[in-house]
Design a protein around this motif. Structure first.
Motif, PDB file in Angstrom:
ATOM      1  N   GLY A 225       0.795  -1.228   0.000  1.00 51.90           N
ATOM      2  CA  GLY A 225       0.000   0.000   0.000  1.00 51.90           C
ATOM      3  C   GLY A 225       0.825   1.275   0.000  1.00 51.90           C
ATOM      4  O   GLY A 225       0.307   2.341   0.333  1.00 51.90           O
TER       5      GLY A 225
ATOM      6  N   ILE B 145       7.454   9.358   1.738  1.00 52.62           N
ATOM      7  CA  ILE B 145       6.804   8.051   1.704  1.00 52.62           C
ATOM      8  C   ILE B 145       5.350   8.227   2.062  1.00 52.62           C
ATOM      9  O   ILE B 145       5.004   8.976   2.977  1.00 52.62           O
ATOM     10  CB  ILE B 145       7.530   6.999   2.558  1.00 52.62           C
ATOM     11  CG1 ILE B 145       6.842   5.644   2.395  1.00 52.62           C
ATOM     12  CG2 ILE B 145       7.649   7.387   4.004  1.00 52.62           C
ATOM     13  CD1 ILE B 145       7.735   4.475   2.708  1.00 52.62           C
ATOM     14  N   VAL B 146       4.516   7.549   1.305  1.00 47.75           N
ATOM     15  CA  VAL B 146       3.075   7.762   1.366  1.00 47.75           C
ATOM     16  C   VAL B 146       2.374   6.415   1.545  1.00 47.75           C
ATOM     17  O   VAL B 146       2.716   5.455   0.869  1.00 47.75           O
ATOM     18  CB  VAL B 146       2.593   8.425   0.051  1.00 47.75           C
ATOM     19  CG1 VAL B 146       1.073   8.494  -0.001  1.00 47.75           C
ATOM     20  CG2 VAL B 146       3.203   9.810  -0.095  1.00 47.75           C
ATOM     21  N   GLY B 147       1.402   6.394   2.453  1.00 50.25           N
ATOM     22  CA  GLY B 147       0.552   5.207   2.566  1.00 50.25           C
ATOM     23  C   GLY B 147       0.796   4.352   3.788  1.00 50.25           C
ATOM     24  O   GLY B 147       0.250   3.259   3.893  1.00 50.25           O
ATOM     25  N   GLN B 148       1.576   4.842   4.745  1.00 49.46           N
ATOM     26  CA  GLN B 148       1.854   4.017   5.916  1.00 49.46           C
ATOM     27  C   GLN B 148       0.628   3.868   6.811  1.00 49.46           C
ATOM     28  O   GLN B 148      -0.121   4.816   7.010  1.00 49.46           O
ATOM     29  CB  GLN B 148       3.010   4.630   6.711  1.00 49.46           C
ATOM     30  CG  GLN B 148       4.337   4.435   5.986  1.00 49.46           C
ATOM     31  CD  GLN B 148       5.451   5.225   6.616  1.00 49.46           C
ATOM     32  OE1 GLN B 148       5.330   6.430   6.777  1.00 49.46           O
ATOM     33  NE2 GLN B 148       6.520   4.565   6.952  1.00 49.46           N
ATOM     34  N   THR B 149       0.456   2.663   7.329  1.00 46.87           N
ATOM     35  CA  THR B 149      -0.603   2.398   8.296  1.00 46.87           C
ATOM     36  C   THR B 149       0.041   1.774   9.524  1.00 46.87           C
ATOM     37  O   THR B 149       1.244   1.517   9.536  1.00 46.87           O
ATOM     38  CB  THR B 149      -1.644   1.409   7.752  1.00 46.87           C
ATOM     39  OG1 THR B 149      -1.045   0.107   7.693  1.00 46.87           O
ATOM     40  CG2 THR B 149      -2.131   1.811   6.370  1.00 46.87           C
ATOM     41  N   LEU B 150      -0.790   1.492  10.513  1.00 47.88           N
ATOM     42  CA  LEU B 150      -0.270   0.858  11.719  1.00 47.88           C
ATOM     43  C   LEU B 150       0.161  -0.580  11.447  1.00 47.88           C
ATOM     44  O   LEU B 150       0.789  -1.208  12.279  1.00 47.88           O
ATOM     45  CB  LEU B 150      -1.315   0.921  12.834  1.00 47.88           C
ATOM     46  CG  LEU B 150      -1.715   2.353  13.225  1.00 47.88           C
ATOM     47  CD1 LEU B 150      -2.786   2.326  14.313  1.00 47.88           C
ATOM     48  CD2 LEU B 150      -0.505   3.143  13.701  1.00 47.88           C
TER      49      LEU B 150
ATOM     50  N   GLU C  54       1.179   6.488  -9.604  1.00 48.41           N
ATOM     51  CA  GLU C  54       1.171   7.250  -8.347  1.00 48.41           C
ATOM     52  C   GLU C  54       2.544   7.889  -8.103  1.00 48.41           C
ATOM     53  O   GLU C  54       2.641   9.015  -7.610  1.00 48.41           O
ATOM     54  CB  GLU C  54       0.772   6.361  -7.174  1.00 48.41           C
ATOM     55  CG  GLU C  54      -0.602   5.704  -7.319  1.00 48.41           C
ATOM     56  CD  GLU C  54      -1.721   6.703  -7.603  1.00 48.41           C
ATOM     57  OE1 GLU C  54      -1.623   7.858  -7.160  1.00 48.41           O
ATOM     58  OE2 GLU C  54      -2.689   6.332  -8.303  1.00 48.41           O
TER      59      GLU C  54
ATOM     60  N   HIS D 120      -2.068   7.413   9.880  1.00 50.87           N
ATOM     61  CA  HIS D 120      -1.749   5.984   9.798  1.00 50.87           C
ATOM     62  C   HIS D 120      -2.957   5.113  10.116  1.00 50.87           C
ATOM     63  O   HIS D 120      -3.025   3.967   9.707  1.00 50.87           O
ATOM     64  CB  HIS D 120      -0.612   5.648  10.761  1.00 50.87           C
ATOM     65  CG  HIS D 120       0.664   6.376  10.441  1.00 50.87           C
ATOM     66  ND1 HIS D 120       0.788   7.747  10.517  1.00 50.87           N
ATOM     67  CD2 HIS D 120       1.863   5.916  10.019  1.00 50.87           C
ATOM     68  CE1 HIS D 120       2.013   8.092  10.160  1.00 50.87           C
ATOM     69  NE2 HIS D 120       2.687   7.015   9.856  1.00 50.87           N
TER      70      HIS D 120
ATOM     71  N   SER E  36      -4.111   7.395   4.828  1.00 47.53           N
ATOM     72  CA  SER E  36      -2.975   6.735   5.472  1.00 47.53           C
ATOM     73  C   SER E  36      -1.858   7.753   5.670  1.00 47.53           C
ATOM     74  O   SER E  36      -1.975   8.916   5.272  1.00 47.53           O
ATOM     75  CB  SER E  36      -2.512   5.530   4.646  1.00 47.53           C
ATOM     76  OG  SER E  36      -2.445   5.848   3.273  1.00 47.53           O
ATOM     77  N   GLY E  37      -0.791   7.316   6.300  1.00 49.05           N
ATOM     78  CA  GLY E  37       0.263   8.218   6.726  1.00 49.05           C
ATOM     79  C   GLY E  37       1.162   8.677   5.588  1.00 49.05           C
ATOM     80  O   GLY E  37       1.297   8.005   4.562  1.00 49.05           O
ATOM     81  N   VAL E  38       1.766   9.828   5.795  1.00 52.61           N
ATOM     82  CA  VAL E  38       2.701  10.397   4.823  1.00 52.61           C
ATOM     83  C   VAL E  38       3.843  11.006   5.625  1.00 52.61           C
ATOM     84  O   VAL E  38       3.612  11.611   6.667  1.00 52.61           O
ATOM     85  CB  VAL E  38       2.012  11.504   3.976  1.00 52.61           C
ATOM     86  CG1 VAL E  38       3.029  12.194   3.067  1.00 52.61           C
ATOM     87  CG2 VAL E  38       0.857  10.933   3.163  1.00 52.61           C
TER      88      VAL E  38
ATOM     89  N   LEU F   5      -4.248   8.351  -1.845  1.00 50.57           N
ATOM     90  CA  LEU F   5      -4.271   7.409  -0.726  1.00 50.57           C
ATOM     91  C   LEU F   5      -5.342   6.339  -0.925  1.00 50.57           C
ATOM     92  O   LEU F   5      -5.149   5.181  -0.574  1.00 50.57           O
ATOM     93  CB  LEU F   5      -4.464   8.170   0.590  1.00 50.57           C
ATOM     94  CG  LEU F   5      -3.347   9.182   0.899  1.00 50.57           C
ATOM     95  CD1 LEU F   5      -3.609   9.896   2.217  1.00 50.57           C
ATOM     96  CD2 LEU F   5      -1.985   8.510   0.937  1.00 50.57           C
TER      97      LEU F   5
ATOM     98  N   LEU G  24      -3.908   3.861  -3.490  1.00 44.57           N
ATOM     99  CA  LEU G  24      -2.947   2.930  -2.882  1.00 44.57           C
ATOM    100  C   LEU G  24      -3.668   1.889  -2.035  1.00 44.57           C
ATOM    101  O   LEU G  24      -3.299   0.715  -2.015  1.00 44.57           O
ATOM    102  CB  LEU G  24      -1.938   3.699  -2.023  1.00 44.57           C
ATOM    103  CG  LEU G  24      -0.922   4.533  -2.797  1.00 44.57           C
ATOM    104  CD1 LEU G  24      -0.129   5.414  -1.840  1.00 44.57           C
ATOM    105  CD2 LEU G  24       0.021   3.632  -3.599  1.00 44.57           C
ATOM    106  N   ARG G  25      -4.706   2.329  -1.335  1.00 42.26           N
ATOM    107  CA  ARG G  25      -5.470   1.389  -0.503  1.00 42.26           C
ATOM    108  C   ARG G  25      -6.153   0.343  -1.384  1.00 42.26           C
ATOM    109  O   ARG G  25      -6.177  -0.847  -1.054  1.00 42.26           O
ATOM    110  CB  ARG G  25      -6.498   2.177   0.325  1.00 42.26           C
ATOM    111  CG  ARG G  25      -7.409   1.389   1.236  1.00 42.26           C
ATOM    112  CD  ARG G  25      -6.680   0.733   2.383  1.00 42.26           C
ATOM    113  NE  ARG G  25      -5.841   1.629   3.155  1.00 42.26           N
ATOM    114  CZ  ARG G  25      -6.128   2.091   4.376  1.00 42.26           C
ATOM    115  NH1 ARG G  25      -7.247   1.737   4.968  1.00 42.26           N
ATOM    116  NH2 ARG G  25      -5.273   2.866   5.024  1.00 42.26           N
TER     117      ARG G  25
END
Lengths: 560, 560
Positions: A377, A400-405, A523, B384, B397-399, B537, B540-541
């Motif tokens: 992601g 960096i884009v798209g980080q989740t837990l 993207e 996130h 999501s996170g960036v 986002l 990407l998801r």
């Protein structure tokens, strides 16, 4: 060629952290022995050696003593490792990082030998990025005046190059600037030490010194930048030497250092990336050679001249005589992966890698390789060390884009690898869109040994990858140039065909993965366009530099 | 109030991973004893207990058995720890995470007790985010029809709430939906177990159940979403109960679980964040209480009704009777820091923290605190875990922007802390711009113990911070509600004044730091606006979910 069967040449590759010598058989390019010398001073980034003057952000220097030590240690050690009689060595060739450039006296003495306490007296390593403001001014003025050389550099010259770094010296330490009778590439300086003859190679003069169509930028242009800069080109060389040519003969002093026969041929200085194309036997038009290591440099010859946006440069005879040599590059590749492993991988991973007897890189690559394309992601911009092509802006930084837990280290590692592959794709597409076809993609450099990364590149580029057949690409390439300089071959192409090697179709693209990457690449392009204008990234850089300056030292590292 | 000097109440706080009971003296709020019960099933995210049916991405469930175990263990343990005679306890109050909601039979039996093999039979925890598509449809239709309740929720209802989760059950497992005679908040379900009486509290009905101005969304609206959804509100409650009211009396069975006197007062169910405002004695108009833990919830009462863009909701009597209760929130706060420490901090740091006998959080905070504002060159988006206010989009999501090869873990840690502070500032500014003044910013929750983080918030917000005076905010708040329900105080305000506490001006903003943060905040706002549209986002998801689906299981966790 019976003579060649008994003859050897030496190639010496001066890198960022070490120098390597390799002993190569002239007849077939067989590598008989090699030795490495690590630079005692490594990269000088925080403080000067000795008295410890603190340097500003983005500074990077080297010591000429480290370079000379390579001649004294690695060369004789390589000959000893080869087990050959030094008398069978007929030539020596070298390559250097570029633009690594130093101020020197008219006799070649580096200014840092005289005033080691002054930061600007030291050689500025290629990745010294503190002259961005100077590059910006050069670019703005050149664009305004419509200087004819500007499009040869993709519309922007780099802060890494001779004129930006030289202007920085002038404006931050005019005394050092005045004492500098020469402003010379390390690639040429080392040849001077070996032969006693000052030469200037066509490659660095063209790619790093803005030498185009027979001349440097005009005194008029330079005076408009700064009246005191008008005479800068008097410090440069004007009679340029062809690649593969004979620069001179090994002096008695240099023969003493290297334990090689006095009087053997010394090839004209050259650049690591450019000689590698010979080592890969990839010097024909359309063969793009990507030397992938801490950073990536792309070199390709072509029979046509085009203005490719954001390329590093196009130089007549710049890789092999008779063709246009193109260069592009990515400022951070392996450096980014190493930074990630050093700064962002938890103990649970490093411990697991140790238990399994593998490197952290290999563990992360293994875990990353098990994922379907896009399952992380994420999408990243590979600008942690700026962007050399096609944006030519060293003040950019990573995103960096798209980080989740749920994002794990292998996810980010994979996204960073993909980001560098996307960066390569931008370069290839830009060349092709400008009418310079890329017919074969040849990979050299340390990263060829990472199969996961290679497959990502094949999939992202939708192309087969060829791999260089030597682990010592630059040193082998320098040896090939030495063979030409020594007269063993008529030209670089013939020498490369005999002594260089590559494996075609080593990795083939997977169509389904390539389709999936197309979506992520879209993207990446969107991020590239959004952050590529530099507005936000420059603002963050400015805030950072101001904050650091207020807490510690002025940013330019010079004590008035 | 002599009677109160001898009387105690129990507050029970049902959290994400555990439940906590606290025994509180009615006269002054002194906490006499506390006990915690960790949920055996924790959060059910990957597979169902027992047969191990795999769940899709973004699922999060809980087990009602864990909740009942809190009554059986934590309550008697807290009374034992307090060393008081249980006969002195006059009331019990509870609070729950919300919207945590379950399907049940008409007698209160959770459907997961009957068909534990079906994912949709289980309680959906607040952070179950797999109903985003359903929320999107509800929002689109409500906007199209101009439903009058929509602006009460900032223009968007959340995928976390009753209707989105309910619609997901209907469409993914209609059989479970049909068997669900009740769709009930865990906050009310637990009261039902304690009293034998089904009640529905005004707070969850308003904030999570779209109950506004006396009614739920119309059957007509629901039928337009899905004809089979028309009767959904029959599963909800219609006679709502006021906060601080008496829900019922402790049944003999529940007295057996809790070892408390049969027949004591049980307060109407409530929500963790909302009861905390009483614990902080911050229930007057303009006192915004931020409960900062894994996520942050902001609650504030006001005497005026306004439509605040992107707020979670405004509910009449939603915090205390007689005022408009506002709620906003940040989906990820402490969760993000914990994720970073678990996934992105190298062994050199964890080892150093261990040697120094401090937590990794403390080490990173110490290193981060030593930097001038902005020296890391970074700005991050704290999404996130999605964005609850003001964008109301769980698929964000996170960036992180600005990383270089010199970026260290403490830099990123600091940037993440700052990102959450910037997220709070967006919320505060949005309230004020909508005409709802924020007069005092009161912090509760576990993060009050982090002085570095508190100072960042004070500087970023340019406001003094007040801190709650109890470490057990929600449980104390529930106990205060129990005291009101038991008749010891006339209303929540009076009880809060006697039993709650906070420290004003605990952190004051530093003007110079605040100025520096203003520049970073401008970049945060720019990122917020750019990525807030969700285009990249969401793409990407979608790529991620498709990639994972193709590799493993369909995304919604239901086996047909």
């Amino acid at each position: 060629m019976n003579a060649n069967a008994d003859s050897y040449v030496i190639g010496v590759d001066f890198g960022t952290l070490s120098g390597r010598a390799v002993v190569v058989r002239v007849s077939d390019g067989a590598e008989a022995g090699t030795a490495v010398h690590e630079f005692a001073h490594r990269v000088i980034e925080d403080r000067l050696p000795g008295d410890g003057v603190r340097l500003g952000p983005d500074w990077a220097l080297q010591s000429p003593r480290d370079w000379l030590d390579v001649l004294r240690t690695a060369v004789p050690e390589a000959v000893a490792a080869a087990g050959i009689d030094p008398s069978r060595v007929i030539g020596l060739g070298t390559d250097f990082t570029a633009c690594t450039v130093l101020p020197a006296r008219a006799d070649g003495t580096p200014l840092c030998f005289e005033t080691p306490e002054r930061p600007h007296a030291w050689p500025k390593l290629w990745k010294h990025h503190a002259a961005q403001a100077h590059a910006d001014r050069i670019n703005a003025l050149a664009a305004e005046r419509g200087e004819p050389w500007l499009p040869r550099y993709g519309g922007k010259i780099s802060s890494e190059w001779e004129f930006a770094k030289g202007l920085q010296v002038l404006e931050e330490d005019p005394e050092v600037y005045a004492r500098a009778e020469r402003w010379i590439e390390a690639a040429d300086w080392i040849i001077w030490q070996l032969t006693g003859v000052e030469t200037r190679n066509v490659c660095t003069a063209g790619y790093k010194g803005i030498f185009q169509d027979g001349s440097y930028p005009s005194a008029d242009f330079l005076a408009a930048l700064n009246p005191d800069f008008a005479g800068f080109i008097d410090k440069l060389g004007h009679d340029l030497s062809s690649l593969g040519g004979l620069a001179g003969r090994l002096t008695p002093e240099a023969a003493g250092w290297t334990k090689l026969p006095e009087g053997i041929a010394v090839a004209v200085g050259n650049v690591d990336a450019h000689v590698t194309s010979a080592a890969a036997d990839a010097v024909r038009p359309g063969q793009m050679v990507a030397i992938m290591g801490t950073s990536t440099c792309h070199v390709m010859s072509s029979d046509r001249l085009a203005e490719v946006p954001g390329m590093c440069g196009v130089v007549r005879d710049g890789i092999v005589p008779g063709l246009w040599g193109y260069e592009a590059g990515q400022s951070g590749v392996g450096d980014i992966f190493a930074w990630f492993v050093d700064n962002s991988v938890p103990a649970s991973y490093t411990g697991r890698a140790r238990q399994r007897g593998q490197s952290v890189h290999d563990l992360l690559a293994e875990l990353a390789a098990a994922q379907p394309v896009g399952a992380h992601g994420l999408v990243a911009l590979d600008w942690h060390n700026g962007n050399r092509s096609v944006l030519v802006d060293h003040d950019l930084s990573g995103v960096i884009v798209g980080q989740t837990l749920g994002t794990r280290p292998e996810d980010v590692y994979r996204a960073l690898i993909e980001a560098t592959a996307f960066g390569t794709r931008v370069i290839v597409e830009t060349f092709e869109a400008a009418g310079v076809p890329v017919e074969e993609f040849v990979v050299a450099g340390g990263l060829v040994k990472n199969p996961f990364l290679m497959q990502v590149y094949a999939d992202v580029l939708r192309r087969p990858l060829s791999l260089i057949g030597s682990e010592q690409g630059p040193a082998l390439g320098s040896a090939i140039h030495a063979a030409v300089a020594a007269g063993a071959y008529d030209d670089i192409q013939r020498a490369a065909a005999a002594m260089g090697r590559r494996r075609e179709n080593a990795y083939l693209p997977d169509g389904r993965a390539a389709d999936a990457y197309d979506r992520l690449y879209a993207e990446y392009r969107a991020l590239h366009d959004h952050f590529g204008d530099g507005r936000m990234l420059h603002a963050l850089r400015a805030i950072r530099n101001e904050a650091r300056g207020s807490a510690t030292e002025p940013p330019n590292g010079v004590r008035p």
